[in-house]
Design a protein around this motif. Structure first.
Motif, PDB file in Angstrom:
ATOM      1  N   GLY A 173      44.718   3.248  30.675  1.00  0.00           N
ATOM      2  CA  GLY A 173      45.331   1.934  30.581  1.00  0.00           C
ATOM      3  C   GLY A 173      46.186   1.558  31.766  1.00  0.00           C
ATOM      4  N   ALA A 174      46.460   2.518  32.675  1.00  0.00           N
ATOM      5  CA  ALA A 174      47.237   2.207  33.872  1.00  0.00           C
ATOM      6  C   ALA A 174      46.420   1.294  34.784  1.00  0.00           C
ATOM      7  CB  ALA A 174      47.595   3.491  34.612  1.00  0.00           C
ATOM      8  N   PRO A 175      47.084   0.467  35.619  1.00  0.00           N
ATOM      9  CA  PRO A 175      46.342  -0.422  36.522  1.00  0.00           C
ATOM     10  C   PRO A 175      45.356   0.312  37.420  1.00  0.00           C
ATOM     11  CG  PRO A 175      48.671  -0.985  36.499  1.00  0.00           C
ATOM     12  CD  PRO A 175      48.533   0.295  35.735  1.00  0.00           C
ATOM     13  N   THR A 176      45.681   1.559  37.749  1.00  0.00           N
ATOM     14  CA  THR A 176      44.778   2.319  38.629  1.00  0.00           C
ATOM     15  C   THR A 176      43.572   2.883  37.895  1.00  0.00           C
ATOM     16  OG1 THR A 176      46.193   4.245  38.258  1.00  0.00           O
ATOM     17  CG2 THR A 176      46.574   2.968  40.254  1.00  0.00           C
ATOM     18  N   ALA A 177      43.623   2.920  36.570  1.00  0.00           N
ATOM     19  CA  ALA A 177      42.558   3.563  35.796  1.00  0.00           C
ATOM     20  C   ALA A 177      41.352   2.639  35.649  1.00  0.00           C
ATOM     21  CB  ALA A 177      43.088   3.988  34.429  1.00  0.00           C
ATOM     22  N   THR A 178      40.772   2.256  36.771  1.00  0.00           N
ATOM     23  CA  THR A 178      39.617   1.373  36.780  1.00  0.00           C
ATOM     24  C   THR A 178      38.333   2.177  36.584  1.00  0.00           C
ATOM     25  OG1 THR A 178      39.342   1.598  39.169  1.00  0.00           O
ATOM     26  CG2 THR A 178      40.806  -0.155  38.387  1.00  0.00           C
ATOM     27  N   GLY A 179      37.253   1.455  36.312  1.00  0.00           N
ATOM     28  CA  GLY A 179      35.969   2.132  36.164  1.00  0.00           C
ATOM     29  C   GLY A 179      35.586   2.901  37.406  1.00  0.00           C
TER      30      GLY A 179
END
Length: 397
Positions: A173-179
């Motif tokens: 859920g962190a902004p960095t935790a992208t696909g």
């Protein structure tokens, strides 16, 4: 003789430091250098990259045309690198790895600093968002296109892990935790839930030390606040100023400012080292994994110093980052970036020849490509492209 040069270049470090001779290696296997360790080679590749050179004209706080003496992303990065090396040396970490991570930590920043990042976050919300830390990973694994055998810089596992996790574990859920990041981590075997090795932690706290102290320098130089106003809000600064004025009562503002900054840096470095040495003594780590799995960072400020750092941040946020003069420029910069994005998505034929466009891209791939292109722009190139595409003078002039 050359065969021994790389071995001699590897410093004797602590057992809990990352060892370039034990690295899992690179995504694309390469013959080892005869003159440099694997981490030294990473550092050199970052220094020679196009993205690193672009940092010269990317905003730290003030846009390039506002003055020659304000910090840019490049000068900030070099200052972070120096502090990270000093911390690593004192704690027995691998200095070259700490330096490589520090040099790469801002490669993904868009033009106009956090203003450009906010604009790209908004327009990219439904394609996974935009985060400058994840963008740094995209730069070094995909967007640098220099080598004959691979895209990116083909950096070692440890350098990539440090770039991704230098600010701590990446939680769901962190902004960095992208696909993109999650897919990369799974393929690379990186556990995002653990802390980064000590070298990356050195780069992270060096970033905090550098930007807090040097933003005070730039803010005073710009006349956004006075020394007395700073003293009233930050007790640590007040104590330094009192000591400086007692010893040097007639010091000019320029020299006083430098004394404040150097003492702030020294104090924060010594505090972080004291905490780290205490934790190393208590935890007795024997390997880098012991620090990865410690459950807390080995490098951190003491509670007392953290209160002072928070006071500095609050003051800078209120009196510098949200200053009317700064916000007027940053608001204009956000609008410029959003307009560039809209125009290039509408007509991808305007992308330069080395970028896929026209009928070859559409939908999410097109929009991500446009984000990548804009994120790589310098401030002045973004202004020039805006004026070319819209045949209008930018508000930033």
């Amino acid at each position: 003789m050359l065969e021994n040069a790389a071995a001699r270049a590897v410093r004797v470090v602590a057992s809990y430091a990352c060892d370039p001779l034990r690295s899992p290696g690179r995504a694309v296997e390469e013959e080892a250098s005869r003159t440099r360790s694997a981490f030294q080679r990473d550092r050199d590749r970052i220094l020679h990259s196009t993205a690193f050179r672009r940092l010269k004209f990317k905003t730290q706080v003030f846009v390039y045309h506002e003055g020659d003496h304000y910090r840019t992303r490049l000068t900030h990065t070099l200052e972070v690198s120096q502090i990270a090396r000093s911390l690593a040396r004192s704690l027995g970490f691998d200095e070259d790895l700490a330096e490589a991570i520090a040099l790469a930590h801002d490669l993904g920043h868009s033009p106009f600093g956090h203003a450009g990042e906010r604009a790209l976050q908004r327009v990219a919300t439904d394609i996974g968002g935009f985060d400058h830390n994840t963008q740094s990973l995209r730069v070094v694994t995909r967007l640098e296109r220099r080598y004959a055998e691979f895209d990116g810089l083909n950096l070692t596992f440890e350098t990539l892990e440090g770039i991704v996790k230098h600010n701590g574990p990446v939680m769901p859920g962190a902004p960095t935790a992208t696909g993109f990041l999650l897919d990369w981590a799974e393929g690379a075997g990186v556990d995002l839930s653990t802390f980064a090795p000590g070298e990356a932690q050195a780069a992270a706290i060096a970033d905090d030390i550098a930007y807090n102290s040097h933003d005070i320098d730039d803010g005073l130089r710009a006349g956004l606040f006075t020394v007395d106003e700073l003293c009233a809000a930050v007790p640590l600064v007040r104590s330094h100023v009192e000591a400086i004025r007692q010893r040097y009562p007639d010091l000019s503002l320029n020299r006083l400012t430098h004394e404040i900054v150097r003492r702030l840096i020294t104090g924060m470095v010594e505090d972080a080292l004291s905490v780290a040495m205490s934790r190393i003594d208590a935890w007795a780590p024997a390997t880098p994994d012991d620090l990865r799995n410690a459950g807390a960072p080995v490098l951190a400020f003491s509670p007392a110093m953290m209160e002072e750092v928070d006071a500095m941040r609050r003051f800078l946020f209120r009196r510098m980052y949200r200053h009317q003069r700064v916000m007027a420029v940053m608001d204009a910069a956000e609008r410029l970036v959003e307009q560039l994005y809209g125009r290039l998505v509408e007509d991808p034929r305007e992308l330069p020849g080395e970028w896929p466009s026209g009928g070859t891209l559409s939908g999410e791939k097109l929009r991500r490509t446009v984000c990548d292109y804009i994120a790589g722009m310098t401030d002045r190139y973004a202004v020039a492209e805006y004026e070319r595409l819209f045949d209008a003078v930018s508000e930033l002039r």
